[in-house]
Structure formats: structure tokens, C-alpha cells
Scaffold this motif. Structure first.
Motif, PDB file in Angstrom:
ATOM      1  N   SER A   1     -14.488 -29.908 -46.870  1.00  0.00           N
ATOM      2  CA  SER A   1     -15.345 -29.555 -45.729  1.00  0.00           C
ATOM      3  C   SER A   1     -14.470 -29.504 -44.476  1.00  0.00           C
ATOM      4  CB  SER A   1     -16.439 -30.614 -45.562  1.00  0.00           C
ATOM      5  OG  SER A   1     -15.850 -31.791 -45.032  1.00  0.00           O
ATOM      6  N   PRO A   2     -14.947 -28.826 -43.410  1.00  0.00           N
ATOM      7  CA  PRO A   2     -14.174 -28.804 -42.162  1.00  0.00           C
ATOM      8  C   PRO A   2     -13.856 -30.203 -41.655  1.00  0.00           C
ATOM      9  CG  PRO A   2     -15.977 -27.220 -42.062  1.00  0.00           C
ATOM     10  CD  PRO A   2     -16.155 -28.002 -43.330  1.00  0.00           C
TER      11      PRO A   2
ATOM     12  N   ALA B   1      -9.919 -34.489 -40.725  1.00  0.00           N
ATOM     13  CA  ALA B   1      -9.516 -35.880 -40.922  1.00  0.00           C
ATOM     14  C   ALA B   1      -8.134 -35.938 -41.587  1.00  0.00           C
ATOM     15  CB  ALA B   1     -10.555 -36.608 -41.779  1.00  0.00           C
ATOM     16  N   LEU B   2      -7.902 -35.046 -42.564  1.00  0.00           N
ATOM     17  CA  LEU B   2      -6.594 -35.022 -43.237  1.00  0.00           C
ATOM     18  C   LEU B   2      -5.491 -34.617 -42.267  1.00  0.00           C
ATOM     19  CD1 LEU B   2      -7.423 -33.433 -46.708  1.00  0.00           C
ATOM     20  CD2 LEU B   2      -6.337 -35.646 -46.302  1.00  0.00           C
TER      21      LEU B   2
ATOM     22  N   ARG C   1      -0.858 -36.244 -39.008  1.00  0.00           N
ATOM     23  CA  ARG C   1      -0.205 -36.397 -37.704  1.00  0.00           C
ATOM     24  C   ARG C   1       0.142 -37.868 -37.444  1.00  0.00           C
ATOM     25  NH1 ARG C   1      -1.980 -38.381 -33.281  1.00  0.00           N
ATOM     26  NH2 ARG C   1      -4.127 -38.370 -34.007  1.00  0.00           N
ATOM     27  N   GLU C   2      -0.812 -38.758 -37.777  1.00  0.00           N
ATOM     28  CA  GLU C   2      -0.564 -40.191 -37.561  1.00  0.00           C
ATOM     29  C   GLU C   2       0.619 -40.673 -38.388  1.00  0.00           C
ATOM     30  OE1 GLU C   2      -3.884 -42.834 -38.014  1.00  0.00           O
ATOM     31  OE2 GLU C   2      -5.112 -41.634 -36.662  1.00  0.00           O
ATOM     32  N   LEU C   3       0.681 -40.195 -39.636  1.00  0.00           N
ATOM     33  CA  LEU C   3       1.787 -40.597 -40.494  1.00  0.00           C
ATOM     34  C   LEU C   3       3.114 -40.119 -39.920  1.00  0.00           C
ATOM     35  CD1 LEU C   3       0.480 -40.073 -44.121  1.00  0.00           C
ATOM     36  CD2 LEU C   3       1.491 -42.150 -43.178  1.00  0.00           C
ATOM     37  N   ARG C   4       3.133 -38.906 -39.431  1.00  0.00           N
ATOM     38  CA  ARG C   4       4.379 -38.374 -38.852  1.00  0.00           C
ATOM     39  C   ARG C   4       4.784 -39.189 -37.633  1.00  0.00           C
ATOM     40  NH1 ARG C   4       3.837 -32.731 -37.137  1.00  0.00           N
ATOM     41  NH2 ARG C   4       5.967 -33.067 -36.493  1.00  0.00           N
ATOM     42  N   GLU C   5       3.787 -39.523 -36.810  1.00  0.00           N
ATOM     43  CA  GLU C   5       4.094 -40.344 -35.632  1.00  0.00           C
ATOM     44  C   GLU C   5       4.630 -41.703 -36.048  1.00  0.00           C
ATOM     45  OE1 GLU C   5       0.484 -40.341 -33.415  1.00  0.00           O
ATOM     46  OE2 GLU C   5       0.845 -38.335 -32.575  1.00  0.00           O
TER      47      GLU C   5
END
Ligand SMILES: [Mn+2]
Length: 461
Positions: A429-430, A435-436, A441-445
Motif C-alpha cells: 500500500s502507499p 514507511a519502508l 532513510r533512517e537506516l542510512r542516517e
């Protein structure tokens, strides 16, 4: 065409045909092969452009020569078409800390513009610009009738730039730069992605309502109003070279968020020239250079606008002559000589070619293998050679229809992730996608932070 403002947004070909049909046959030709557009007596003429990205490279290749040719064209277009005001809707520079050569190019241009006559300028920051860097010379530029806006002032009345001046304005520009998170919402912990998206969109709409309210007073006195913006309008077509503007691509607004008070909305950010949301008065000028291979076939333009009697009375596309073509050639090794011969072009600068070799023969260095095939063509320069075809990196579902693949995105992990979602996320779903994207992005940060300080705590979700 009876009324260019009411007509459906023309394709580039139609827009150009319209310009050609409008121009007097006897006038001096422009660099693009077109004649200047006769300016009606009493008209106030604006040139809208955006997304110059001065200092930009393609792979490691400098675009300085191409930018120099564009800026020379722009000066000529301004002079020959008797333009009264230049509007640059963000991304003047490609990075917040641009190379000195790019900064010099910018100031040299402004200096020439000043020398060219009485053309004012309104320049707003995009998401690539540093507001502080752009605004540092603000006061000295203001004395030259060049208005530079990097950050949003506290009072909406201060967003308005009356042109040519406040004494007898013929156009008011509501000069809104790229709106940053802090301009739009108060961050609260625990907000969902959808809540953040709604807050961003509502924040952008509110800012444009405030601008419209402040400009309304001028509008009531018969002065037309142009608003600038550096943002994404829903449904408009992007390309590979725009950086995601808000977290996870949030903050895309509908074209109806711009109140009717604005006679024209001069947009930046998307690099393809286009009308946004089917509204002819809300326009992206697009970038003057093809900034990525995905824009190789775009016709690049700047826009001319005439304001008369308190209204927008005409708008035209002016084609930017391409100094250099970008092209991709794909085929088996034995087919390439013929395909490369067909790709050679006669622009001012050699065409940059990216070659994808299907089922490449074993070799140490593909670039060195292909180079001799390109060398005989003076109009071609090889900038990348890479393997393609079954078993190649594109086989993972990331290859685009136009032949581009994930290698293009190696310097942009967010784009790779977005394409994987597109390719494999049909059941999501959108909300799940958003959320993914957010989690990625959080993981990359987190990983970036870990590289800086290895003791950083892991993200909590
Ligand atoms: Mn841009």
C-alpha cells in the motif's frame, strides 16, 4: 491559437510552432534560430528560468562550458526580447558549497546582465542552494535591482518584490524560495509518515495563501502578481536528476494550492519543462541543460511572459540551443561501430555517449575496449562503458524501459531503493511504501552516524 492562456498546455513541439508563428519574419535571429518576439507597447516582460545547477558534473565531467553557452544565450534572449525582469526559480547552484568557477560564472552573468540594460532579477533558493550563500551579497545585489531570496522572511509582506520598484510597480513577485521543514510544520515525536505528509502539504498551501493575501492589495490596484516556488506538484513528470525534496518524497502539492490571485506561478525543481496540473499559469521552466541521460531527449526552454493591463496576456517557450547532446548506445560489441557512427552529432561540443555492451567479450577494461570505436568520430566522446544484457546488473528488475539501469544510481541509494520498491513492491500500500522509504532513510542516517561515531545507538524501529 486564440488564447494561449486558456489552451491546453502545449507539447514542446506545439509551443515552438506557436512561437515561430508569432514572430515577425524580418527581425534579427536569436542564437536558437528564432527572431525576437515583438513587445507590445506598455507590456512588462518576464523571463522565467530555473534549475541551472551551476557547478554540476555528469559523472566526473564538468558542465562549465555548457553553462557558459547557456548564460550567453540567456543574455542575448533578454536583450533581444527587451525583457524587464528575470525570474530564477531555484537551484542556481548544484551544491550548497559550489566550486569557485561556478560562483564566478554566476557573478559574471549578473554583471553582464547589469551591463545589458534595465533588466531586474528575482532569484530564489532551491533545495540545492545554500540560503546563506545565496543571500550573503543580498544588499549589494539589491542596489543593482537584483533581488535574492534564500530564506522565508517572518512577514508575508516582506516576501513581495514590486518591480521595477515600489513607487510605480508593474508587476509584484511573491518570491518564495524552497520551503524547508521549519517553514512548514512543527515536528512532533511519534508522528506517522502520513501525518508528516499532511502537515507539509498544509504548510505549503498556507504559505501560498499568506502570500496571496499580502499580494491581494496590489492585485486590487491592478498590478499583476507572479509567485515563485521550488517544489513538486502532484502528477508532474520528474527525471533522474532531481534530488528528493522532502523526506521520502513527501510534500508534493496539488496545482490548486496556488490561489487565483497569482497570474502566473514560476516553478523550479522538476527538470522537464511542463505545465503543472494542467494549469497553463503554473509552469516549470525546467533545467536549461540535460542534467542526466534521462533528459537526453527533452527540448530545454526558458519562458517569456507578457503582462499588460494588470494581467498575463501571453506566454511563450524559447528553446535553449543544446551545446552538447547526451546519448546512450546499446548493442553487442560487433554492432557498436555502426550505431556509434549514427550517433555522432554536430553540436558545438562533442556528444557525450554512454555505451552499454550486450554480452561483452571477456576483457580487463570495457572502457578501453570501446574507446577505439568512438575515437574516429570527432563529434563523440565516450564517458562511460558498461556491461548489459542477461546476467548483467540490470537483470534484477531495475532496468528502465529506456535502457538505464541501477548503475546510474549508485551515487544515490535513495533512488535505487525507490526503483526497487517500484519493481518489486506491487503488493504494498502507499502507506507501506512510505514507511519502508522512511525506515531505509533512517537506516542510512544511522550507518552514516556510525561511521562518524561508532558508539551511536541503533534506531528504535
Ligand atoms: Mn533542480
Amino acid at each position: 491559437m486564440s488564447d494561449p492562456l486558456e489552451a491546453a498546455p502545449p507539447s514542446n513541439a506545439e509551443a515552438h510552432a506557436f512561437v515561430t508563428a508569432t514572430l515577425p519574419a524580418t527581425a534579427e535571429p536569436l542564437a536558437s534560430g528564432w527572431s525576437p518576439l515583438a513587445k507590445p507597447v506598455g507590456a512588462f516582460r518576464v523571463l522565467h528560468t530555473a534549475d541551472w545547477h551551476l557547478g554540476k558534473c555528469l559523472l566526473t565531467r564538468s558542465r562549465t562550458d555548457e553553462h557558459a553557452r547557456f548564460l550567453a544565450f540567456l543574455l542575448q534572449a533578454i536583450r533581444e526580447n527587451q525583457v524587464d525582469a528575470l525570474v530564477v526559480a531555484g537551484d542556481v547552484f548544484d551544491s550548497p558549497n559550489p566550486p569557485q568557477a561556478a560562483v564566478k560564472q554566476y557573478y559574471d552573468f549578473l554583471s553582464s546582465l547589469r551591463g545589458a540594460g534595465a533588466c531586474a532579477a528575482v532569484i530564489v533558493a532551491g533545495n540545492h542552494d545554500s540560503p546563506g550563500h545565496l543571500e550573503a551579497p543580498r544588499e549589494v545585489l539589491r542596489s543593482l535591482s537584483f533581488h535574492v531570496i534564500g530564506t522565508l522572511a517572518a512577514q508575508p509582506a516582506d516576501w513581495l518584490v514590486p518591480l521595477p520598484g515600489p513607487a510605480a510597480p508593474r508587476l509584484v513577485v511573491a518570491a518564495l524560495p524552497f520551503l524547508r521543514d521549519a517553514d512548514l510544520r512543527v515536528g512532533l515525536s511519534g508522528q506517522s509518515v502520513e501525518e508528516i505528509r499532511c502537515a507539509l502539504v498544509a504548510g505549503i498551501a498556507r504559505r501560498y495563501q499568506e502570500a496571496a493575501q499580502a499580494a491581494g492589495e496590489w492585485r486590487a490596484r491592478g498590478v499583476p502578481v507572479l509567485a515563485t516556488g521550488h517544489l513538486t506538484v502532484v502528477g508532474a513528470t520528474g527525471s533522474e536528476s532531481e534530488r528528493e525534496i522532502h523526506i521520502g518524497g513527501l510534500g508534493a502539492v496539488g496545482a490548486d494550492c496556488f490561489p487565483e490571485v497569482f497570474d502566473y506561478v514560476a516553478l523550479g525543481h522538476l527538470h522537464r519543462p511542463q505545465a503543472a496540473g494542467g494549469k497553463g499559469r503554473v509552469r516549470y521552466a525546467g533545467s536549461p541543460l540535460a542534467l542526466s541521460f534521462s533528459e537526453a531527449d527533452d527540448v530545454k526552454e526558458v519562458r517569456l511572459l507578457d503582462f499588460e493591463g494588470g494581467a498575463l496576456t501571453g506566454q511563450w517557450s524559447l528553446c535553449v540551443p543544446p551545446a552538447r547532446r547526451l546519448t546512450r548506445v546499446r548493442g553487442r560489441h560487433e554492432e557498436l561501430a555502426e550505431k556509434l557512427a549514427a550517433a555522432a552529432s554536430e553540436n558545438a561540443l562533442p556528444c557525450w555517449v554512454e555505451v552499454t555492451v550486450e554480452a561483452p567479450p571477456p576483457c580487463d577494461n570495457l572502457f578501453d575496449l570501446i574507446l577505439p570505436l568512438v575515437a574516429p568520430h570527432g563529434g563523440l566522446e565516450l564517458i562511460r562503458a558498461r556491461p548489459g544484457g542477461a546476467g548483467g546488473p540490470a537483470a534484477g528488475g531495475l532496468g528502465g524501459e529506456d535502457g538505464e539501469d541501477w548503475l546510474t544510481h549508485l551515487d544515490d541509494p535513495a533512488a535505487v531503493f525507490a526503483r526497487r520498491l517500484e519493481a518489486d513492491g506491487s503488493g504494498l500500500s502507499p502507506d507501506d511504501r512510505a514507511a519502508l522509504t522512511d525506515a531505509f532513510r533512517e537506516l542510512r542516517e544511522f550507518h552514516a552516524e556510525r561511521r562518524r561515531s561508532p558508539d551511536a545507538a541503533a534506531p528504535t524501529r
